[in-house]
Design a protein around this motif. Structure first.
Motif, PDB file in Angstrom:
ATOM      1  N   ASP A   1       0.856  -1.174   0.000  1.00 18.51           N
ATOM      2  CA  ASP A   1       0.000   0.000   0.000  1.00 18.51           C
ATOM      3  C   ASP A   1       0.903   1.239   0.000  1.00 18.51           C
TER       4      ASP A   1
ATOM      5  N   GLY B   1      -8.448  -4.940   2.088  1.00 15.61           N
ATOM      6  CA  GLY B   1      -7.874  -3.595   2.113  1.00 15.61           C
ATOM      7  C   GLY B   1      -8.262  -2.832   0.863  1.00 15.61           C
ATOM      8  N   ASP B   2      -8.255  -1.520   0.991  1.00 16.94           N
ATOM      9  CA  ASP B   2      -8.544  -0.670  -0.150  1.00 16.94           C
ATOM     10  C   ASP B   2      -7.482   0.417  -0.185  1.00 16.94           C
ATOM     11  N   PRO B   3      -6.671   0.558  -1.203  1.00 18.46           N
ATOM     12  CA  PRO B   3      -6.840   0.047  -2.563  1.00 18.46           C
ATOM     13  C   PRO B   3      -6.247  -1.333  -2.869  1.00 18.46           C
ATOM     14  N   GLU B   4      -5.679  -2.052  -1.901  1.00 19.72           N
ATOM     15  CA  GLU B   4      -5.007  -3.311  -2.246  1.00 19.72           C
ATOM     16  C   GLU B   4      -5.903  -4.274  -3.033  1.00 19.72           C
TER      17      GLU B   4
ATOM     18  N   ARG C   1     -11.224  -7.356   6.914  1.00 14.79           N
ATOM     19  CA  ARG C   1     -11.874  -7.121   5.616  1.00 14.79           C
ATOM     20  C   ARG C   1     -10.784  -6.944   4.578  1.00 14.79           C
TER      21      ARG C   1
ATOM     22  N   ASN D   1      -6.700  -6.464   9.832  1.00 16.77           N
ATOM     23  CA  ASN D   1      -8.012  -5.934   9.492  1.00 16.77           C
ATOM     24  C   ASN D   1      -8.894  -7.125   9.179  1.00 16.77           C
TER      25      ASN D   1
ATOM     26  N   TYR E   1      -6.795  -9.635   6.881  1.00 17.18           N
ATOM     27  CA  TYR E   1      -5.794  -8.719   6.299  1.00 17.18           C
ATOM     28  C   TYR E   1      -4.658  -8.651   7.298  1.00 17.18           C
TER      29      TYR E   1
ATOM     30  N   LYS F   1       0.445   4.545   2.119  1.00 13.73           N
ATOM     31  CA  LYS F   1      -0.519   5.128   3.057  1.00 13.73           C
ATOM     32  C   LYS F   1      -0.482   6.651   3.123  1.00 13.73           C
TER      33      LYS F   1
ATOM     34  N   GLY G   1      -6.313   6.493   3.744  1.00 17.21           N
ATOM     35  CA  GLY G   1      -6.776   5.107   3.608  1.00 17.21           C
ATOM     36  C   GLY G   1      -5.876   4.315   2.671  1.00 17.21           C
TER      37      GLY G   1
HETATM   38  N1  GLY Z   1      -5.279   0.313   2.568  1.00 21.05           N
HETATM   39  C1  GLY Z   1      -5.333   0.059   3.937  1.00 21.05           C
HETATM   40  C2  GLY Z   1      -6.598  -0.464   4.431  1.00 21.05           C
HETATM   41  O1  GLY Z   1      -7.482  -0.852   3.690  1.00 21.05           O
HETATM   42  O2  GLY Z   1      -6.750  -0.525   5.648  1.00 21.05           O
END
Ligand code: GLY
Ligand code: AMP
Length: 427
Positions: free
Chosen positions: A214, A291-294, A289, A287, A271, A216, A228
């Motif tokens: 990522d 990840g975003d943008p991963e 859920r 996490n 995650y 960040k 994010g």
């Molecule tokens: N890109 C980090 C997250 O989704 O927490």
């Protein structure tokens, strides 16, 4: 299958895009979705945390599988509710989601199960004295983490005892992050390269996706505020097969075994945020859920039917031991609204999307903060679009060029993006 995807970001658009390649999809619904998901399924105006309304919708539309994008509904127990009603859902229960929703829980869990992570201490309101002593004896830099969900903003890296004391005291008082910060984790600062690994698990068996990196911070060269995530690439060359194998053996398997042993089996996607240190990979965070943008780089690399995979996981019948992946790489550049991660304007007209021939160019444009206004597409969030380029083998240089070429053709008032996404893949 009738599928319901919950959420409205680039992550959810990427999930829907991948699901559209599945053989067995009848209807696809997204609650609430964005302008991008609207081209793949039907957006439904229900908030991700309105669990009763989601449940009623899933019943009415005979949904066979619900996929939860963001953490908030997981923290509120959507999986527990759907399961109790006999509905199939992909994600962890509320108790299992504590790996993300409470950093103190995650750290105590890792200590108990000998999972490599930074050394730490937990402090609660009323323990100011012990905290002051700890900060006096600590080495710096030092990391302060709010226990609860803080929208990715709850981590502070402090350089001096004075700075630590000021911030930590404000956190315990609830002044810095409200209730989320009233319990505080003080953690050793780790040096190394960061990477994220996603494990899809039915509680016992798991498969991993391509390890990702990522970006960040808001500014080039990892400067400025935390966001994010402003871009990502995968598979990261910093995690060769032997390190990934180590992460599976020393981290992912013990986490899943530990959660089962503790009576709260973990299902869905785990995650694992890692620091690759000189002493091996250590967990920075979990996490519960994608990840975003991963997600926008790891899902296009899967060479398997996502609907089947997530259904099997939700059923507890995952048979795969290794997930087939394309021999390719992906780079995603996020285009944000200027001002993000602080305040920003919305309602700006986006142009240039038509100039991109996704199929021909090998580029995918995932929508995050967008909405339709008649024929126009307007910005509606901080992170607006994610432009993902796909490349052959490990040729990251080509994917980076491809992604930025497409990014340069997309315009809106105040569009901002980093110019160094993927550079670390070239080192
Ligand atoms: N890109 C980090 C997250 O989704 O927490
Ligand atoms: P987290 O939300 O826990 O991932 O933290 C956000 C970011 O803070 C991470 O992506 C790291 O860049 C940084 N960070 C968190 N914990 C540590 C640590 N123990 N040492 C160094 N950096 C950290």
């Amino acid at each position: 299958m009738n599928i319901l995807v919950i959420g409205n970001g680039g992550r959810e658009h990427a999930i829907c895009w991948k699901l559209k390649h599945s053989k067995d999809i009848t209807n696809l619904f997204i609650a609430p979705g964005n302008a991008g998901t609207a081209s793949l399924g039907r957006n439904v105006a229900i908030k991700p945390t309105d669990i009763p309304a989601l449940l009623a919708f899933a019943r009415k539309e005979s949904i066979d599988l619900t996929i939860v994008g963001p953490e908030a509904p997981l923290a509120e127990g959507i999986v527990d509710t759907f399961r109790a009603e006999g509905l199939r859902i992909f994600g962890p229960t509320r108790s299992a989601a504590q790996l993300e929703t409470s950093k103190a829980f995650a750290k105590d869990f890792m200590k108990r199960h000998h999972i490599p992570t930074a050394s730490y201490e937990v402090f609660r309101a009323g323990e100011e004295e012990r905290l002051a002593q700890h900060l006096r004896a600590a080495s710096y830099p030092l990391v302060l983490k709010a226990d609860g969900l803080a929208g990715g903003k709850g981590v502070l890296i402090v350089e001096t005892e004075k700075e630590a004391l000021q911030n930590a005291t404000a956190m315990l008082r609830g002044d810095a992050f409200g209730e989320a910060g009233a319990t505080l984790v003080v953690e050793e600062f780790l040096r190394g390269i960061e990477a994220s690994v996603f494990a899809l698990t039915d509680g016992t068996r798991f498969v991993t996706l391509a390890p990702a990196q990522d970006h960040k911070r808001i500014l080039d060269n990892d400067l400025g505020k935390n966001t994010g995530g402003m871009g990502a690439f995968a598979p990261t060359p910093h995690m060769p097969t032997e390190i990934l194998a180590d992460v599976k053996i020393r981290i992912i398997k013990p986490v899943l075994d530990g959660m089962r042993a503790d009576g709260i089996p973990y299902t869905g996607v785990l995650y694992v945020g890692l620091m690759l240190t000189e002493d091996g990979p250590k967990v920075l965070e979990f996490n519960c859920r994608f990840g975003d943008p991963e997600t926008q780089v790891v899902l296009p690399l899967i060479d398997y039917d996502l609907a089947v995979l997530l259904r099997d996981i939700a059923d507890g019948t995952l048979q795969l031991s290794r997930l087939p992946l394309h021999d390719a790489n992906a780079v995603c550049v996020v285009i944000a609204s200027s001002g993000y991660p602080g305040s920003y304007d919305t309602g700006k007209v986006i142009s240039g999307l038509d100039s991109i021939d996704e199929e021909k160019e090998g580029v995918l444009v995932f929508h995050a903060g967008t909405r339709h206004d008649g024929d126009r597409i307007l910005t509606s969030g901080g992170r607006v679009l994610g432009v993902t380029a796909l490349g052959e083998d490990r040729d990251f240089a080509a994917s980076i060029r491809l992604a930025y070429n497409a990014v340069s053709r997309i315009r809106f008032d105040g569009a901002y993006y980093r110019t160094d996404i993927g550079r670390k893949a070239l080192d």
